[in-house]
Structures are given as C-alpha cells and as structure tokens.
Design a protein around this motif. Sequence first.
Motif, PDB file in Angstrom:
ATOM      1  N   PRO A  40       0.832  -1.262   0.052  1.00 60.72           N
ATOM      2  CA  PRO A  40       0.014   0.147   0.038  1.00 60.72           C
ATOM      3  C   PRO A  40       0.909   1.129   0.190  1.00 60.72           C
ATOM      4  O   PRO A  40       1.952   1.580   0.790  1.00 60.72           O
ATOM      5  N   LEU A  41       0.556   2.328  -0.969  1.00 61.18           N
ATOM      6  CA  LEU A  41       1.546   3.309  -1.026  1.00 61.18           C
ATOM      7  C   LEU A  41       0.485   4.554  -0.826  1.00 61.18           C
ATOM      8  O   LEU A  41       1.231   5.717  -1.143  1.00 61.18           O
ATOM      9  N   GLY A  42      -0.519   4.333   0.091  1.00 61.24           N
ATOM     10  CA  GLY A  42      -1.068   5.594   0.447  1.00 61.24           C
ATOM     11  C   GLY A  42      -2.099   6.220  -0.745  1.00 61.24           C
ATOM     12  O   GLY A  42      -2.145   5.670  -1.569  1.00 61.24           O
ATOM     13  N   THR A  43      -2.536   7.472  -0.491  1.00 63.75           N
ATOM     14  CA  THR A  43      -3.541   8.136  -1.478  1.00 63.75           C
ATOM     15  C   THR A  43      -2.821   8.569  -2.600  1.00 63.75           C
ATOM     16  O   THR A  43      -3.486   8.806  -3.555  1.00 63.75           O
ATOM     17  N   VAL A  44      -1.501   8.871  -2.477  1.00 61.74           N
ATOM     18  CA  VAL A  44      -0.760   9.466  -3.904  1.00 61.74           C
ATOM     19  C   VAL A  44       0.426   8.838  -4.056  1.00 61.74           C
ATOM     20  O   VAL A  44       0.980   9.340  -4.986  1.00 61.74           O
ATOM     21  N   GLY A  45       0.738   8.047  -3.262  1.00 63.49           N
ATOM     22  CA  GLY A  45       2.051   7.454  -3.500  1.00 63.49           C
ATOM     23  C   GLY A  45       2.349   6.666  -4.769  1.00 63.49           C
ATOM     24  O   GLY A  45       3.237   6.551  -5.366  1.00 63.49           O
ATOM     25  N   SER A  46       1.189   6.185  -5.503  1.00 60.65           N
ATOM     26  CA  SER A  46       1.366   5.443  -6.482  1.00 60.65           C
ATOM     27  C   SER A  46       1.540   6.070  -7.723  1.00 60.65           C
ATOM     28  O   SER A  46       1.921   5.604  -8.753  1.00 60.65           O
ATOM     29  N   LEU A  47       1.323   7.519  -7.562  1.00 52.73           N
ATOM     30  CA  LEU A  47       1.487   8.550  -8.726  1.00 52.73           C
ATOM     31  C   LEU A  47       2.936   8.498  -9.134  1.00 52.73           C
ATOM     32  O   LEU A  47       3.413   9.007 -10.151  1.00 52.73           O
ATOM     33  N   SER A  48       3.914   8.161  -8.138  1.00 48.18           N
ATOM     34  CA  SER A  48       5.245   8.375  -8.448  1.00 48.18           C
ATOM     35  C   SER A  48       5.588   7.469  -9.481  1.00 48.18           C
ATOM     36  O   SER A  48       6.633   7.361 -10.259  1.00 48.18           O
ATOM     37  N   LEU A  49       4.823   6.228  -9.790  1.00 43.70           N
ATOM     38  CA  LEU A  49       5.142   5.199 -10.712  1.00 43.70           C
ATOM     39  C   LEU A  49       4.523   5.682 -12.150  1.00 43.70           C
ATOM     40  O   LEU A  49       4.571   5.010 -13.162  1.00 43.70           O
ATOM     41  N   LEU A  50       3.710   7.011 -12.256  1.00 45.25           N
ATOM     42  CA  LEU A  50       3.384   7.299 -13.502  1.00 45.25           C
ATOM     43  C   LEU A  50       4.307   7.772 -14.398  1.00 45.25           C
ATOM     44  O   LEU A  50       5.260   8.269 -14.040  1.00 45.25           O
ATOM     45  N   ASP A  51       4.038   7.891 -15.844  1.00 44.17           N
ATOM     46  CA  ASP A  51       5.165   8.057 -16.767  1.00 44.17           C
ATOM     47  C   ASP A  51       4.723   9.752 -16.941  1.00 44.17           C
ATOM     48  O   ASP A  51       3.620  10.037 -17.644  1.00 44.17           O
ATOM     49  N   PRO A  52       5.754  10.400 -16.770  1.00 45.52           N
ATOM     50  CA  PRO A  52       5.568  12.210 -16.652  1.00 45.52           C
ATOM     51  C   PRO A  52       5.357  12.574 -18.131  1.00 45.52           C
ATOM     52  O   PRO A  52       4.683  13.818 -18.396  1.00 45.52           O
ATOM     53  N   ASN A  53       5.670  11.554 -19.094  1.00 44.88           N
ATOM     54  CA  ASN A  53       5.575  12.023 -20.385  1.00 44.88           C
ATOM     55  C   ASN A  53       4.389  11.588 -21.076  1.00 44.88           C
ATOM     56  O   ASN A  53       3.972  11.976 -22.491  1.00 44.88           O
ATOM     57  N   LYS A  54       3.309  11.095 -20.281  1.00 49.69           N
ATOM     58  CA  LYS A  54       2.253  10.583 -21.112  1.00 49.69           C
ATOM     59  C   LYS A  54       1.163  11.584 -21.275  1.00 49.69           C
ATOM     60  O   LYS A  54       0.492  11.707 -22.177  1.00 49.69           O
ATOM     61  N   SER A  55       1.164  12.742 -20.359  1.00 48.13           N
ATOM     62  CA  SER A  55       0.133  13.536 -20.247  1.00 48.13           C
ATOM     63  C   SER A  55       0.587  15.039 -19.585  1.00 48.13           C
ATOM     64  O   SER A  55       1.233  14.982 -18.528  1.00 48.13           O
ATOM     65  N   GLU A  56       0.045  16.046 -20.039  1.00 50.76           N
ATOM     66  CA  GLU A  56       0.421  17.184 -19.440  1.00 50.76           C
ATOM     67  C   GLU A  56      -0.404  17.392 -17.870  1.00 50.76           C
ATOM     68  O   GLU A  56       0.184  17.867 -16.823  1.00 50.76           O
ATOM     69  N   ASN A  57      -1.579  17.101 -17.880  1.00 50.79           N
ATOM     70  CA  ASN A  57      -2.489  17.098 -16.752  1.00 50.79           C
ATOM     71  C   ASN A  57      -3.226  15.690 -16.534  1.00 50.79           C
ATOM     72  O   ASN A  57      -3.516  15.026 -17.678  1.00 50.79           O
ATOM     73  N   TYR A  58      -3.220  15.209 -15.280  1.00 50.94           N
ATOM     74  CA  TYR A  58      -4.255  13.899 -14.936  1.00 50.94           C
ATOM     75  C   TYR A  58      -5.365  14.400 -14.175  1.00 50.94           C
ATOM     76  O   TYR A  58      -5.268  15.320 -13.297  1.00 50.94           O
ATOM     77  N   ILE A  59      -6.362  13.873 -14.194  1.00 51.64           N
ATOM     78  CA  ILE A  59      -7.646  13.802 -13.267  1.00 51.64           C
ATOM     79  C   ILE A  59      -7.470  12.629 -12.543  1.00 51.64           C
ATOM     80  O   ILE A  59      -7.283  11.583 -13.070  1.00 51.64           O
ATOM     81  N   LEU A  60      -7.461  12.749 -11.152  1.00 51.34           N
ATOM     82  CA  LEU A  60      -7.467  12.003 -10.044  1.00 51.34           C
ATOM     83  C   LEU A  60      -8.650  11.837  -9.430  1.00 51.34           C
ATOM     84  O   LEU A  60      -9.187  12.688  -8.803  1.00 51.34           O
ATOM     85  N   MET A  61      -9.369  10.712  -9.081  1.00 52.92           N
ATOM     86  CA  MET A  61     -10.734  10.313  -8.684  1.00 52.92           C
ATOM     87  C   MET A  61     -10.551   9.224  -7.791  1.00 52.92           C
ATOM     88  O   MET A  61      -9.892   8.267  -7.894  1.00 52.92           O
ATOM     89  N   ASN A  62     -11.112   9.304  -6.349  1.00 54.62           N
ATOM     90  CA  ASN A  62     -11.408   8.185  -5.542  1.00 54.62           C
ATOM     91  C   ASN A  62     -12.422   7.461  -6.082  1.00 54.62           C
ATOM     92  O   ASN A  62     -13.308   8.112  -6.904  1.00 54.62           O
ATOM     93  N   CYS A  63     -12.437   6.222  -6.096  1.00 58.93           N
ATOM     94  CA  CYS A  63     -13.300   5.399  -6.696  1.00 58.93           C
ATOM     95  C   CYS A  63     -14.798   5.110  -5.878  1.00 58.93           C
ATOM     96  O   CYS A  63     -15.731   4.468  -6.351  1.00 58.93           O
ATOM     97  N   ASP A  64     -14.922   5.712  -4.727  1.00 60.66           N
ATOM     98  CA  ASP A  64     -16.234   5.564  -3.513  1.00 60.66           C
ATOM     99  C   ASP A  64     -16.983   6.792  -3.620  1.00 60.66           C
ATOM    100  O   ASP A  64     -17.563   7.233  -2.654  1.00 60.66           O
ATOM    101  N   ILE A  65     -16.911   7.461  -4.791  1.00 56.97           N
ATOM    102  CA  ILE A  65     -17.817   8.682  -4.884  1.00 56.97           C
ATOM    103  C   ILE A  65     -18.990   8.508  -6.296  1.00 56.97           C
ATOM    104  O   ILE A  65     -18.486   7.767  -7.061  1.00 56.97           O
ATOM    105  N   ILE A  66     -20.008   9.205  -6.183  1.00 52.80           N
ATOM    106  CA  ILE A  66     -20.682   9.177  -7.112  1.00 52.80           C
ATOM    107  C   ILE A  66     -21.032  10.797  -7.261  1.00 52.80           C
ATOM    108  O   ILE A  66     -21.420  11.543  -6.404  1.00 52.80           O
ATOM    109  N   THR A  67     -20.903  11.062  -8.553  1.00 55.14           N
ATOM    110  CA  THR A  67     -21.131  12.443  -8.873  1.00 55.14           C
ATOM    111  C   THR A  67     -21.465  12.745 -10.480  1.00 55.14           C
ATOM    112  O   THR A  67     -21.140  12.000 -11.279  1.00 55.14           O
TER     113      THR A  67
END
Length: 199
Positions: free
Chosen positions: A57-84
């Motif tokens: 477990p890497l916490g709420t944003v720890g896994s973002l360190s594994l993203l490729d920074p060259n894939k996108s300029e901006n990312y949308i991050l969402m919790n999966c336990d919401i309805i909106t």
Amino acid sequence: VKIKGKPMMENLLLKAKVFGYRNFILSVNHLSKSIIEYFQNGNQWGISINYIKEKKPLGTVGSLSLLDPNKSENYILMNCDIITNINLSELEEYHKNNKALITIAAHIRKSKIEYGVLETSGIKLKKFSEKPILNHYINAGIYVFNKKILKYIPPNISYDLPDLLEHLMKINKKIIIYPLYESWTDVGLIKELNHARKQ
C-alpha cells in the motif's frame, strides 16, 4: 461494490467517457486480481485501461510516483467511492485556465449550529449570531494535477495527499479549488451507500 448492478468504478469510467476521456489508469492493491479480471484493458467499453499495481500500500498518492510524466500534461485523479455528475472537461479547462499545479474539486456543505454563537475579543462580545448556517468547502475526492507534481512524490513509500498538499503550500505552489455544484455523494459510508442504491 455495486450501484444499480454495476461496480462504482464502472459508473465513474462511463461518466468520464461521456466527457471525452478514453485513457484510464487504475491504481490497484486490495482486490487487484478481481478488478483487473473485470475491467481488463477496457475494450468492451471502448476505452483503454492500464494499471499501476502496488506491491505494498502506497497511500492515497504514493502510486502516482509510478506514472510516466511524458504521457500527459495533466491528469484527473478520482477516488473510486464517490458518485457525482461533475463535468470533468469543465474541471480540467478551469485548471488549465488558472495555470494551477493542483485543482481540488470542493463540494459545498452547509451545517447549522443549534445554538447562538458568540464571537469575542478576549472577554468582550463582538458579535452574536443566532443559530447560524455555515458554509464549508469539503474535499470531493476529485483532482486535476499537472505532471510537475510527480517530482514531489517520493518513490516506493506510502504517501498521502494531505502530506503532498502541505509540502506544496510550504513552497508556495499554486493549489486552487473548483466549487462543485453538481450532485456528489461519498459512498464510503454504509448509510450513504444504501441511500445511493435507492436513488
């Protein structure tokens, strides 16, 4: 966890698709095998799904360190336990127009104080408010972040969003809120989940 016969995450993906989003990354740890077996590569919904598989477990944003920074300029991050019904494309446009490092969707929550509230300076009364209704911005679990934040997330350790925000505020990075007026429910609570299932 299902709402109207579909996993909550499926509902979020389909709503994002309505706003033109086709590429998704799911960060998985708990029940990862079941999640990957169900969603696979996303082809059946006409989208592309990749996975970040946490070895621990890497916490709420720890896994973002594994993203490729060259894939996108901006990312949308969402919790999966919401309805909106938030308009994600408007949220991202707002983020870009304001040139923010992070934009936090903020739901407006009203709370009524059942007593008269006294505002004081020392022992001197400055203001009396009878049963005021207070407006608060609460974190809606939806964010847009610029890829530049990735360098501030330490690799391979548990790291949570409040820690990241606190660090970025200390070094005067631009973090803004996006007032969310659309419907929003956090179904992390059983009471809210049961309510959502009845809608």
